[in-house]
Design a protein around this motif. Sequence first.
Motif, PDB file in Angstrom:
ATOM      1  N   GLY A 128       1.222  -0.921   0.030  1.00 17.86           N
ATOM      2  CA  GLY A 128      -0.225  -0.256  -0.025  1.00 17.86           C
ATOM      3  C   GLY A 128       0.769   1.189   0.374  1.00 17.86           C
ATOM      4  O   GLY A 128       0.260   1.967  -0.365  1.00 17.86           O
ATOM      5  N   GLY A 129       2.178   1.183  -0.004  1.00 16.39           N
ATOM      6  CA  GLY A 129       2.949   2.092   0.467  1.00 16.39           C
ATOM      7  C   GLY A 129       3.743   2.375  -0.773  1.00 16.39           C
ATOM      8  O   GLY A 129       3.305   1.601  -2.234  1.00 16.39           O
ATOM      9  N   ARG A 130       4.588   2.855  -1.010  1.00 14.80           N
ATOM     10  CA  ARG A 130       5.429   3.076  -2.235  1.00 14.80           C
ATOM     11  C   ARG A 130       7.447   2.521  -1.821  1.00 14.80           C
ATOM     12  O   ARG A 130       7.880   3.174  -1.044  1.00 14.80           O
ATOM     13  N   THR A 131       7.831   1.553  -2.170  1.00 12.55           N
ATOM     14  CA  THR A 131       9.145   1.249  -2.258  1.00 12.55           C
ATOM     15  C   THR A 131      10.254   1.146  -3.494  1.00 12.55           C
ATOM     16  O   THR A 131       9.152   0.870  -4.321  1.00 12.55           O
ATOM     17  N   VAL A 132      10.946   2.060  -3.380  1.00  8.99           N
ATOM     18  CA  VAL A 132      12.123   2.852  -4.261  1.00  8.99           C
ATOM     19  C   VAL A 132      13.619   1.544  -3.827  1.00  8.99           C
ATOM     20  O   VAL A 132      14.065   1.925  -2.264  1.00  8.99           O
ATOM     21  N   PHE A 133      14.078   1.421  -4.609  1.00  6.13           N
ATOM     22  CA  PHE A 133      15.346   0.864  -5.007  1.00  6.13           C
ATOM     23  C   PHE A 133      15.988   0.870  -5.989  1.00  6.13           C
ATOM     24  O   PHE A 133      16.007   1.547  -6.795  1.00  6.13           O
ATOM     25  N   LEU A 134      17.435   1.720  -5.465  1.00  6.85           N
ATOM     26  CA  LEU A 134      18.917   1.644  -5.786  1.00  6.85           C
ATOM     27  C   LEU A 134      19.878   1.161  -5.608  1.00  6.85           C
ATOM     28  O   LEU A 134      19.930   0.315  -4.443  1.00  6.85           O
ATOM     29  N   ASN A 135      20.360   1.103  -6.640  1.00  9.66           N
ATOM     30  CA  ASN A 135      21.106   0.025  -7.188  1.00  9.66           C
ATOM     31  C   ASN A 135      22.376  -0.070  -7.975  1.00  9.66           C
ATOM     32  O   ASN A 135      21.749   0.106  -8.840  1.00  9.66           O
ATOM     33  N   GLU A 136      23.722  -0.375  -8.119  1.00  4.96           N
ATOM     34  CA  GLU A 136      24.772  -0.150  -9.087  1.00  4.96           C
ATOM     35  C   GLU A 136      25.028  -0.877  -9.631  1.00  4.96           C
ATOM     36  O   GLU A 136      25.448  -1.150 -11.042  1.00  4.96           O
ATOM     37  N   ASN A 137      24.109  -2.389  -9.485  1.00  7.33           N
ATOM     38  CA  ASN A 137      24.035  -3.447 -11.098  1.00  7.33           C
ATOM     39  C   ASN A 137      22.622  -3.569 -11.762  1.00  7.33           C
ATOM     40  O   ASN A 137      21.867  -4.144 -11.184  1.00  7.33           O
ATOM     41  N   GLU A 138      22.925  -2.783 -13.388  1.00 10.24           N
ATOM     42  CA  GLU A 138      22.038  -2.710 -13.909  1.00 10.24           C
ATOM     43  C   GLU A 138      21.263  -4.008 -14.236  1.00 10.24           C
ATOM     44  O   GLU A 138      20.196  -3.780 -14.563  1.00 10.24           O
ATOM     45  N   TYR A 141      15.719   1.957 -10.020  1.00  8.13           N
ATOM     46  CA  TYR A 141      16.614   2.883 -11.164  1.00  8.13           C
ATOM     47  C   TYR A 141      18.178   2.024 -10.300  1.00  8.13           C
ATOM     48  O   TYR A 141      18.819   2.210  -8.892  1.00  8.13           O
ATOM     49  N   ASP A 142      19.164   2.080 -11.909  1.00  8.25           N
ATOM     50  CA  ASP A 142      20.608   1.366 -11.094  1.00  8.25           C
ATOM     51  C   ASP A 142      21.438   3.454 -10.967  1.00  8.25           C
ATOM     52  O   ASP A 142      21.314   4.347 -11.583  1.00  8.25           O
ATOM     53  N   PRO A 175      25.222   0.134  -1.967  1.00  7.80           N
ATOM     54  CA  PRO A 175      26.286  -0.815  -2.629  1.00  7.80           C
ATOM     55  C   PRO A 175      27.208  -1.633  -1.383  1.00  7.80           C
ATOM     56  O   PRO A 175      27.551  -1.854  -0.780  1.00  7.80           O
ATOM     57  N   ARG A 176      27.695  -2.802  -2.443  1.00 10.65           N
ATOM     58  CA  ARG A 176      28.743  -3.155  -1.416  1.00 10.65           C
ATOM     59  C   ARG A 176      30.458  -2.150  -0.966  1.00 10.65           C
ATOM     60  O   ARG A 176      30.215  -1.018  -1.486  1.00 10.65           O
ATOM     61  N   GLY A 177      30.241  -3.234   0.061  1.00 11.61           N
ATOM     62  CA  GLY A 177      30.860  -2.715   1.434  1.00 11.61           C
ATOM     63  C   GLY A 177      32.645  -3.456   1.874  1.00 11.61           C
ATOM     64  O   GLY A 177      32.661  -2.744   2.902  1.00 11.61           O
ATOM     65  N   HIS A 178      32.358  -4.585   1.236  1.00 16.09           N
ATOM     66  CA  HIS A 178      33.081  -5.166   2.272  1.00 16.09           C
ATOM     67  C   HIS A 178      34.439  -6.126   2.416  1.00 16.09           C
ATOM     68  O   HIS A 178      35.529  -6.675   3.081  1.00 16.09           O
ATOM     69  N   ALA A 179      34.910  -5.040   0.621  1.00 11.11           N
ATOM     70  CA  ALA A 179      36.403  -4.390   0.491  1.00 11.11           C
ATOM     71  C   ALA A 179      36.697  -3.286   0.214  1.00 11.11           C
ATOM     72  O   ALA A 179      35.410  -1.790   0.142  1.00 11.11           O
TER      73      ALA A 179
END
Length: 293
Positions: free
Chosen positions: A118-128, A144-145, A205-209
């Motif tokens: 019922g809400g709006r959920t938006v995702f941001l990611n570095e891998n298109e 969105y990438d 985004p990734r942050g393990h290295a």
Amino acid sequence: MLYLLGSHHRLWLIAFASFFTFAALLAFVTTTTTPRDPGLSSSNQFARAPSSFRHNSRLPDPVFDALVNYAAASNSSGKMGDADLHTIAAVFRRRAPCKFLVFGLGHETPLWRALNHGGRTVFLNENEYYIAHLEGRLPGLEAYDIAYTTKAREMPDLIAAARRGRRGDCRPVQNLLFSDCRHALNDLPNALYDIPWDVILVDGPRGHASTSPGRMSAIFTAAVMARSAGPGPTDVLVHDYEREVERVCSEEFLCNENLVANTRQLAHFLIPGGNGATRDEFCANSTITEAAQ
């Protein structure tokens, strides 16, 4: 003979009534779950909110609880810890349906969409390519990438640069679209900067290295968005908080005085917005913190 004709006629009436009932039910389900907005073009992906956002109905409590319990019981590798899942679920129980921004895609992506029904959920990611993969599996996913220009190993230099520009390009209340701060993400879809987000989760985004992008920009951008876009307050959650980059950047931009709860891997901040947000300092005790270092 007349009896057979009458029976045959009744069968046709029953079939017709059944078909009409099915058609009416299908039309009802379609119009209630995917309402159409004739005033918006289907090609305008940024202006058109998902149907679930327009429907604006909260997920029933039993369904909500079942989803959280099944997710916590899952043995999948890479999943979020049980305590972290329940901490985030508690935020949704209080605020959903809401406007929810997520940095990162992963195992919990379907769960976040469901809990914010019922809400709006938006995702941001570095891998298109990963976005395209999930869009095929999760119809209606709004993702969105984005491009990160930082490396986790640059964190000390970036923190120092942000402190020097705290009253300039790196100030806590600003329009990120025109920011030259190295931390700022200013290439998102323009409409996303104007949304008063209720909840922001930083799980990417990734942050393990040391060569990974790191989450400096995501945490800084979340901190500015929370203070700039609306009256607030905004719940900001940072995952992998036990790692140095996540912990240091959270203390710098989200501030310990705003920390309301934490587990070993997740920190929950409540960031004041509008008149409650300071325009020159992220943290009330920033001067004391810097002098002690």
